[in-house]
Scaffold this motif. Sequence first.
Motif, PDB file in Angstrom:
ATOM      1  N   LEU A 144       0.839  -1.197   0.000  1.00 54.22           N
ATOM      2  CA  LEU A 144       0.000   0.000   0.000  1.00 54.22           C
ATOM      3  C   LEU A 144       0.878   1.252   0.000  1.00 54.22           C
ATOM      4  N   THR A 145       0.354   2.329  -0.559  1.00 46.86           N
ATOM      5  CA  THR A 145       1.067   3.603  -0.587  1.00 46.86           C
ATOM      6  C   THR A 145       0.323   4.620   0.262  1.00 46.86           C
ATOM      7  N   GLY A 146       1.045   5.244   1.175  1.00 49.76           N
ATOM      8  CA  GLY A 146       0.453   6.253   2.037  1.00 49.76           C
ATOM      9  C   GLY A 146       0.983   7.640   1.725  1.00 49.76           C
ATOM     10  N   TYR A 147       0.150   8.634   1.984  1.00 45.39           N
ATOM     11  CA  TYR A 147       0.488  10.029   1.720  1.00 45.39           C
ATOM     12  C   TYR A 147       0.347  10.810   3.031  1.00 45.39           C
ATOM     13  N   PRO A 148       1.479  11.256   3.610  1.00 48.68           N
ATOM     14  CA  PRO A 148       1.415  11.938   4.906  1.00 48.68           C
ATOM     15  C   PRO A 148       1.155  13.433   4.768  1.00 48.68           C
ATOM     16  N   LYS A 149       0.629  14.004   5.839  1.00 52.08           N
ATOM     17  CA  LYS A 149       0.482  15.455   5.926  1.00 52.08           C
ATOM     18  C   LYS A 149       0.491  15.872   7.386  1.00 52.08           C
ATOM     19  N   THR A 150       0.912  17.101   7.629  1.00 49.94           N
ATOM     20  CA  THR A 150       0.774  17.649   8.972  1.00 49.94           C
ATOM     21  C   THR A 150      -0.700  17.999   9.205  1.00 49.94           C
ATOM     22  N   THR A 151      -1.040  18.181  10.467  1.00 51.07           N
ATOM     23  CA  THR A 151      -2.411  18.553  10.803  1.00 51.07           C
ATOM     24  C   THR A 151      -2.549  20.059  10.996  1.00 51.07           C
ATOM     25  N   GLY A 152      -1.413  20.751  11.066  1.00 47.20           N
ATOM     26  CA  GLY A 152      -1.406  22.136  11.509  1.00 47.20           C
ATOM     27  C   GLY A 152      -1.142  22.222  12.997  1.00 47.20           C
ATOM     28  N   GLY A 153      -1.126  21.054  13.649  1.00 49.22           N
ATOM     29  CA  GLY A 153      -0.784  20.947  15.059  1.00 49.22           C
ATOM     30  C   GLY A 153       0.363  19.968  15.221  1.00 49.22           C
ATOM     31  N   ARG A 154       0.329  19.174  16.320  1.00 51.39           N
ATOM     32  CA  ARG A 154       1.440  18.274  16.612  1.00 51.39           C
ATOM     33  C   ARG A 154       1.302  16.908  15.972  1.00 51.39           C
ATOM     34  N   GLY A 155       0.146  16.620  15.368  1.00 47.70           N
ATOM     35  CA  GLY A 155      -0.108  15.294  14.840  1.00 47.70           C
ATOM     36  C   GLY A 155       0.230  15.147  13.369  1.00 47.70           C
ATOM     37  N   LEU A 156      -0.005  13.938  12.870  1.00 50.37           N
ATOM     38  CA  LEU A 156       0.184  13.632  11.452  1.00 50.37           C
ATOM     39  C   LEU A 156      -0.988  12.786  10.981  1.00 50.37           C
TER      40      LEU A 156
END
Length: 323
Positions: A176-188
Amino acid sequence: MAGTAEEIQVGRRTVRVSSPDKPYFPERGLTKLDVVRYFLAVGDGILRALRDRPTMLERWPRGVFEGATIATRQDNRGDAFYQKRVPSGAPDWVGTAHITFPSGRTADEVAPGELAVVIWAVNLGTLRFHPWPVTRADVERPDQLRIDLDPMPGVGFDQVVPVAHEVRRFLDELGLTGYPKTTGGRGLHVYVPIEPRWSFGDCRRAVLALGCELQRRRPDLVTTTWWREQRDRPVFIDYNQMARDHTMASAYSIRPTPQALVSAPLDWAELDEVRPEDFDVVSMPGRFAQHGDLHAGLDEARFSLDRLLELADREGLAAPPER
């Protein structure tokens, strides 16, 4: 004083922006028109994140200021509010999707089909867009698996990053391929494009199975314990974000904090080098112009959940109850 109005050409539409000089992020000196221009600058990206998806609008019509609060079910007083139903008086070119809430009630929710709809919503004070993981073509079967790496209070971004790397390793093993991003806070957040074949319950089982595997691999960092007071590890895999009517703020959405940070798509290779505060309304347009939309691949290959659901079956994981 805020100006009367300004007309913005967005594709074939003319969108009226009222009070363009109204302060929206006074600590940054950003006005409503600055916010409009930001969304225009990342237009391809925000539209890809929202296109044809039922989307809840998080509206801050007075901007973000010290002491501002958002209305909740328990307390409807507030300077901002969530809007699930399409606002009255919306132009006829604002697309909608008919969705069913867990209660059985239904609604027509905004489902942007063009960038002008996004800018129209921004004129109403929308800073964060909360799209469902479905499209209006099939509102019952998600086409995105969304993995929320949710840090506990006091936990820094540096403890979330190694969990994200473990997510990627496990996804690679599954093909599987995942695409990460920040949340604008401390999470992902990590998004996986999937074939729209499974129910919300199956998708939640899949994320829970992934979370349980990560908990085995990183027992020092990861928990899937639902009750917050019982969690004894720093990062919660929030499988309930795949429940019906639970949504995440989209890529490119603006977090309603004085810094005007944004949810930023990332390349896996830069995960160890970046910080959430690197990405805001001022910096993101330049990054977007240089790199484009790092989530463009979400429109390409779609994957099967079979192996994750087989793991859930082996572990005897039932669909978690609705929360």
